[in-house]
Design an enzyme around this catalytic site. Structure first.
Site, PDB file in Angstrom:
ATOM      1  N   SER A  60      -5.205  13.096 -13.448  1.00  0.00           N
ATOM      2  CA  SER A  60      -5.437  14.028 -14.539  1.00  0.00           C
ATOM      3  C   SER A  60      -4.180  14.196 -15.396  1.00  0.00           C
ATOM      4  O   SER A  60      -3.711  13.227 -15.988  1.00  0.00           O
ATOM      5  CB  SER A  60      -5.931  15.364 -13.965  1.00  0.00           C
ATOM      6  OG  SER A  60      -6.428  16.204 -14.970  1.00  0.00           O
ATOM      7  N   ASP A  91     -17.187  13.536 -15.685  1.00  0.00           N
ATOM      8  CA  ASP A  91     -15.876  14.110 -15.979  1.00  0.00           C
ATOM      9  C   ASP A  91     -15.686  14.191 -17.493  1.00  0.00           C
ATOM     10  O   ASP A  91     -15.875  13.186 -18.191  1.00  0.00           O
ATOM     11  CB  ASP A  91     -14.786  13.223 -15.358  1.00  0.00           C
ATOM     12  CG  ASP A  91     -13.374  13.748 -15.567  1.00  0.00           C
ATOM     13  OD1 ASP A  91     -13.193  14.798 -16.220  1.00  0.00           O
ATOM     14  OD2 ASP A  91     -12.437  13.099 -15.076  1.00  0.00           O
ATOM     15  N   HIS A 105     -14.401  14.988 -11.720  1.00  0.00           N
ATOM     16  CA  HIS A 105     -12.963  15.178 -11.849  1.00  0.00           C
ATOM     17  C   HIS A 105     -12.408  15.799 -10.565  1.00  0.00           C
ATOM     18  O   HIS A 105     -13.010  16.693  -9.978  1.00  0.00           O
ATOM     19  CB  HIS A 105     -12.685  16.113 -13.028  1.00  0.00           C
ATOM     20  CG  HIS A 105     -11.245  16.173 -13.418  1.00  0.00           C
ATOM     21  ND1 HIS A 105     -10.669  15.270 -14.289  1.00  0.00           N
ATOM     22  CD2 HIS A 105     -10.252  17.020 -13.053  1.00  0.00           C
ATOM     23  CE1 HIS A 105      -9.396  15.566 -14.453  1.00  0.00           C
ATOM     24  NE2 HIS A 105      -9.117  16.618 -13.713  1.00  0.00           N
TER      25      HIS A 105
END
Length: 334
Positions: free
Chosen positions: A179, A269, A299
């Site tokens: 991320s 996501d 995610h």
């Protein structure tokens, strides 16, 4: 107890969660659907929102539920990486001169720390047969952009200059992260004077300047929400700087010098499309890249490997790609 619940037979879990969730030609994994149900039953908790301290405590609490370490022991020690705090992971029996992964944790540049990502660092260290240097970069809003990217680059440069002291091969140093951490790893891949030997990117944020279709499709109900992304972005970087390559590496003018890459996205996501756009730009620039969409996951799956099933399969695949990329890849740099 949580892992025990996830060990229930699939037909029982399907009975509990109801019909499959399908969107954009994809079907959400049963274990993911089960996890989302359990999160709702606990109380609808946002990943971000409210005060910064509350968001940080919430992520730490969630990761505590998932605490588990690989069977093989891993020792750790503190490292001062050029003034940036870091933690070195060394699997038992790993010889000196191993490859090294410089890892940046996720959390929207605002939350997360060495402890929230301890489990994934241990897993990658053991299953990729590498040392891992996890970087405790400065967080926003106390330290907004460019503090995190500056720390990421300093820590990487320290690793390159001090590889022998870290027990690592100076010609086999990767960057990686999830991320926001994947964003920082990509920024280092773009900006570092000495190009990393490999990049391992889990669902990276690569372009803060525009909204893509996946953000509209999956911006609610799949752990990371659109509101979360706005909250993180507003605390990390002012709008007028969001097209900087050190914020949005997808917008870098030249990606031809980027290292060979394994990039994993998650089907459900909001960040999916920008991660895949980055992989496409790497391909166009002639960079060897393996793009893997884990289409039934969401995610944050890298931190969820202790739950087993599809979560562990996906992280195991990434660890295998990292090991192959570092042990079988080029071993010299100019």
């Amino acid at each position: 107890m949580l892992r025990g619940v996830f060990a229930l037979p699939a037909p029982v879990k399907r009975l509990i969660v109801g019909n499959p969730v399908r969107r954009d030609g994809q079907e959400l994994a049963l274990d993911v659907q089960f996890l989302l149900l359990m999160m709702r039953l606990e109380g609808e908790r946002r990943l971000a929102g409210g005060t910064v301290d509350a968001a940080r405590r919430g992520l730490a609490r969630g990761q505590a539920y998932l605490a588990k370490v690989p069977a093989r022991p891993v020792k750790t020690r503190k490292v001062d990486a050029g003034g940036v705090p870091a933690r070195l992971y060394e699997p038992k029996g790993l010889k000196d001169g191993s490859p090294l992964l410089v890892f940046y944790h996720g959390g929207g540049w605002v939350i997360g720390d060495l402890d929230t990502h301890d489990g994934v660092c241990r897993y990658l260290a053991v299953h990729a047969e590498v040392r891992v240097l996890s970087v405790d970069y400065r967080l926003a809003p106390e330290h907004p952009y460019p503090a995190a990217s500056e720390d990421a680059l300093v820590a990487y440069e320290y690793a390159v200059a001090n590889a022998a002291e870290l027990g690592a091969d100076p010609q086999a140093i990767a960057v990686g992260g999830d991320s926001a951490g994947g964003n920082l790893a990509a920024v280092v891949g773009v900006m570092a004077e000495r190009t990393p030997d490999f990049a391992l990117l889990f669902y990276p944020a690569t372009d803060m300047s525009v909204r893509r279709r996946s953000r509209e499709l999956f911006g609610e109900g799949f752990y990371l929400t659109d509101d979360d992304m706005v909250w993180f972005s507003d605390r990390y970087c002012p709008e007028e700087r969001r097209a900087d390559p050190a914020v949005s590496p997808l917008l870098a003018e030249d990606l031809g010098g980027f290292p060979p890459t394994y990039l994993a996205t998650a089907g459900f996501d909001p960040l999916r499309d920008e991660g895949e756009a980055f992989a496409e730009r790497l391909k166009e620039a002639g960079v060897p890249v393996a793009l893997r969409r884990q289409e039934d996951l969401l995610h944050g799956f890298a931190n969820m490997w202790p739950l087993g099933g599809r979560f562990r399969e996906a992280v195991s695949e990434a660890a295998g790609a990292l090991r192959t990329g570092l042990y079988a890849g080029p071993r010299s740099k100019t």
